[in-house]
Design a protein around this motif. Sequence first.
Motif, PDB file in Angstrom:
ATOM      1  N   VAL A 121       0.799  -1.232   0.000  1.00 13.99           N
ATOM      2  CA  VAL A 121       0.000   0.000   0.000  1.00 13.99           C
ATOM      3  C   VAL A 121       0.834   1.287   0.000  1.00 13.99           C
ATOM      4  N   PRO A 122       1.876   1.401   0.839  1.00 19.73           N
ATOM      5  CA  PRO A 122       2.640   2.658   0.813  1.00 19.73           C
ATOM      6  C   PRO A 122       3.261   2.950  -0.551  1.00 19.73           C
ATOM      7  N   TYR A 123       3.521   1.915  -1.329  1.00 19.27           N
ATOM      8  CA  TYR A 123       4.124   2.123  -2.644  1.00 19.27           C
ATOM      9  C   TYR A 123       3.084   2.526  -3.685  1.00 19.27           C
ATOM     10  N   VAL A 124       1.837   2.076  -3.490  1.00 16.45           N
ATOM     11  CA  VAL A 124       0.833   2.361  -4.514  1.00 16.45           C
ATOM     12  C   VAL A 124      -0.123   3.491  -4.122  1.00 16.45           C
ATOM     13  N   ARG A 125      -0.166   3.825  -2.853  1.00 18.29           N
ATOM     14  CA  ARG A 125      -1.072   4.897  -2.415  1.00 18.29           C
ATOM     15  C   ARG A 125      -0.304   6.134  -1.974  1.00 18.29           C
ATOM     16  N   GLY A 126       1.020   6.063  -1.986  1.00 24.99           N
ATOM     17  CA  GLY A 126       1.825   7.253  -1.702  1.00 24.99           C
ATOM     18  C   GLY A 126       1.868   7.620  -0.229  1.00 24.99           C
ATOM     19  N   ARG A 127       2.488   8.795   0.034  1.00 26.11           N
ATOM     20  CA  ARG A 127       2.687   9.238   1.425  1.00 26.11           C
ATOM     21  C   ARG A 127       1.379   9.752   2.020  1.00 26.11           C
ATOM     22  N   GLU A 128       1.374   9.703   3.353  1.00 32.91           N
ATOM     23  CA  GLU A 128       0.181  10.076   4.096  1.00 32.91           C
ATOM     24  C   GLU A 128      -0.134  11.570   3.953  1.00 32.91           C
ATOM     25  N   ARG A 129      -1.369  11.898   3.639  1.00 32.90           N
ATOM     26  CA  ARG A 129      -1.799  13.301   3.673  1.00 32.90           C
ATOM     27  C   ARG A 129      -3.241  13.363   4.158  1.00 32.90           C
ATOM     28  N   SER A 130      -3.508  14.329   5.018  1.00 31.63           N
ATOM     29  CA  SER A 130      -4.833  14.448   5.635  1.00 31.63           C
ATOM     30  C   SER A 130      -5.614  15.574   4.989  1.00 31.63           C
ATOM     31  N   ARG A 131      -6.909  15.386   4.891  1.00 36.10           N
ATOM     32  CA  ARG A 131      -7.768  16.495   4.431  1.00 36.10           C
ATOM     33  C   ARG A 131      -7.992  17.459   5.583  1.00 36.10           C
ATOM     34  N   ALA A 132      -8.247  18.708   5.253  1.00 35.62           N
ATOM     35  CA  ALA A 132      -8.525  19.697   6.299  1.00 35.62           C
ATOM     36  C   ALA A 132      -9.844  19.348   6.980  1.00 35.62           C
ATOM     37  N   PRO A 133      -9.920  19.506   8.314  1.00 35.18           N
ATOM     38  CA  PRO A 133     -11.154  19.151   9.021  1.00 35.18           C
ATOM     39  C   PRO A 133     -12.384  19.898   8.486  1.00 35.18           C
ATOM     40  N   GLU A 134     -12.200  21.159   8.080  1.00 37.11           N
ATOM     41  CA  GLU A 134     -13.359  21.935   7.575  1.00 37.11           C
ATOM     42  C   GLU A 134     -13.922  21.284   6.305  1.00 37.11           C
ATOM     43  N   ASP A 135     -13.023  20.783   5.442  1.00 32.24           N
ATOM     44  CA  ASP A 135     -13.492  20.147   4.206  1.00 32.24           C
ATOM     45  C   ASP A 135     -14.266  18.862   4.516  1.00 32.24           C
ATOM     46  N   ILE A 136     -13.761  18.128   5.511  1.00 36.78           N
ATOM     47  CA  ILE A 136     -14.422  16.869   5.885  1.00 36.78           C
ATOM     48  C   ILE A 136     -15.807  17.164   6.446  1.00 36.78           C
ATOM     49  N   VAL A 137     -15.882  18.138   7.357  1.00 36.04           N
ATOM     50  CA  VAL A 137     -17.157  18.478   7.991  1.00 36.04           C
ATOM     51  C   VAL A 137     -18.152  18.972   6.935  1.00 36.04           C
ATOM     52  N   ARG A 138     -17.656  19.803   6.015  1.00 37.32           N
ATOM     53  CA  ARG A 138     -18.540  20.332   4.971  1.00 37.32           C
ATOM     54  C   ARG A 138     -19.100  19.197   4.101  1.00 37.32           C
ATOM     55  N   GLU A 139     -18.246  18.248   3.755  1.00 31.60           N
ATOM     56  CA  GLU A 139     -18.717  17.135   2.924  1.00 31.60           C
ATOM     57  C   GLU A 139     -19.768  16.304   3.671  1.00 31.60           C
ATOM     58  N   ILE A 140     -19.526  16.079   4.966  1.00 41.16           N
ATOM     59  CA  ILE A 140     -20.495  15.273   5.727  1.00 41.16           C
ATOM     60  C   ILE A 140     -21.808  16.035   5.896  1.00 41.16           C
ATOM     61  N   GLU A 141     -21.723  17.344   6.149  1.00 43.62           N
ATOM     62  CA  GLU A 141     -22.956  18.132   6.289  1.00 43.62           C
ATOM     63  C   GLU A 141     -23.803  18.041   5.021  1.00 43.62           C
ATOM     64  N   ALA A 142     -23.129  18.124   3.878  1.00 50.56           N
ATOM     65  CA  ALA A 142     -23.865  18.049   2.607  1.00 50.56           C
ATOM     66  C   ALA A 142     -24.487  16.661   2.444  1.00 50.56           C
ATOM     67  N   ALA A 143     -23.739  15.621   2.833  1.00 50.19           N
ATOM     68  CA  ALA A 143     -24.262  14.255   2.707  1.00 50.19           C
ATOM     69  C   ALA A 143     -25.474  14.065   3.619  1.00 50.19           C
ATOM     70  N   VAL A 144     -25.399  14.618   4.838  1.00 42.32           N
ATOM     71  CA  VAL A 144     -26.512  14.482   5.787  1.00 42.32           C
ATOM     72  C   VAL A 144     -27.745  15.212   5.245  1.00 42.32           C
ATOM     73  N   ALA A 145     -27.515  16.401   4.681  1.00 41.87           N
ATOM     74  CA  ALA A 145     -28.642  17.155   4.100  1.00 41.87           C
ATOM     75  C   ALA A 145     -29.271  16.355   2.959  1.00 41.87           C
TER      76      ALA A 145
END
Length: 468
Positions: free
Chosen positions: A195-219
């Motif tokens: 996996v580390p070779y095919v999915r690359g180095r770890e990077r996190s999404r910004a919490p605001e982007d995650i929350v916004r996506e979930i809010e839209a999904a819940v709506a």
Amino acid sequence: MEYISESEKQLAIIDQLRRRVEALSAEKGRPLTYHVVTFGCQMNARDSEKLAGILERTGYVYAPTEDADFVIYNTCTVRENANLRVYGRLGQMKKIKQRHPGMLIALCGCMMQEAQVVEKIRRSYRHVDIIFGTHNIFKLAELIQTRMVTGKPVVDIWKDTDQIVEDLPTERKYPFKTGINIMFGCNNFCTYCIVPYVRGRERSRAPEDIVREIEAAVADGVSEVMLLGQNVNSYGKNLEEPVSFAQLLQRVEKIEGLKRIRFMTSHPKDLSDELIEVMAHSDKVCQHLHLPLQSGSSKILSKMNRHYSREDYMTLVKKIRTACPQISLTTDIIVGFPGETEEDFKETMDVVSEVGFDSAFTFIYSRRTGTPAAAMEDQVPGEVVHDRFDRLLDLVQKKAAEATGRFEGTEQEVLVEEVNSHDASMVTGRMSQNILVHFPGDQSLIGRLVRVRLTKCHGFYYTGEITG
Ligand code: 5AD
Ligand code: SF4
């Protein structure tokens, strides 16, 4: 020059492609169809929802089989078997494509990040039109457009990326639940794992982007989210303003209308007390933890580069169970890692007995080219591995049935997922612990949380009756 973001660029291309697809549909006198075939893990399942979202937005219509105008295989390469299945399917597609003028075949996902795979496909499977990897699935419309304009095969593989493209369309498989990527890639380098070779180095999404996506999904009707990452416990460490996974969970919990939160996968070495604390006191975070053990032998764990011992794992399990007595624990186990002796294997059996997992995925070790373990001496002979695998599976199943049975006679909250496929007078739902329950009900209950008395345990699932 005016600056436009990557997502704006892709949305514009989707629009252009839509006109092209409309013209082709008019020529054929019917809509163009698509079919996505997904191999592998939850990450891939989520990526496939994004692929389907882009295809729908360009005007392609879902087809239930691979007899479609656009067929895409989202591949996995974590074990050899997954690769072999893709080659098998591609072989069959050659004939189907000959019968189907204008058909396009695309390949993407983890397998495509391996140079020798791409070479083999270009050499031996010339009917494949588009090849891309794990880092640029947001470019699907652009790649299709290039293929249509040039008439030539398109290959676009990125080695790695730090780019995260937000706000592209997705098409959820279920209306009431969805996966949400919180991070991509992996930095752990377990010695067996590609996996580390095919999915690359770890990077996190910004919490605001995650929350916004979930809010839209819940709506849009979502009640349950599964937060996805190869190692969610190290979420947020590399953000400009670091945020821990436990803090992210607390932010997600506050989203009104969201009923349940799951997450996958946890690495035992990074599971914090803070997370256990949040799980113990949350109404929304489910009482389920997938905690891959991989092996019960400290010697093998060290050779796997897992950074915990058998004792560390057992201590962690006790701590979690003390804080969350109702929790269900599930795991992944690999049998036959290089150098695994009968003694090492017995230690794995001991841990399975002691912990009593609610369920366990058991895997035969698969030698992945390029990983450190592939070059290790003492590869275990096939017949020894198969014998161990059978013994482990027996024990896992016995223990899982015992563990699942502990809720018999109790009343539990169940999220209804679907009408039962064998009996239309029944519906199927899931407990917080991720255990399936079948009970009388109808379509109108789908997506709702109901209380169910668990009347009978049947090994790994329950039958019951709705009480409220
Ligand atoms: N062989 C067998 N199983 C593997 N896994 C990962 N790499 C390999 C391999 N080379 C298993 C691990 C992991 C799960 C997703 O797949 O158990 O947790
Ligand atoms: Fe998922 Fe790993 Fe398979 Fe890729 S290789 S699909 S990340 S399990």
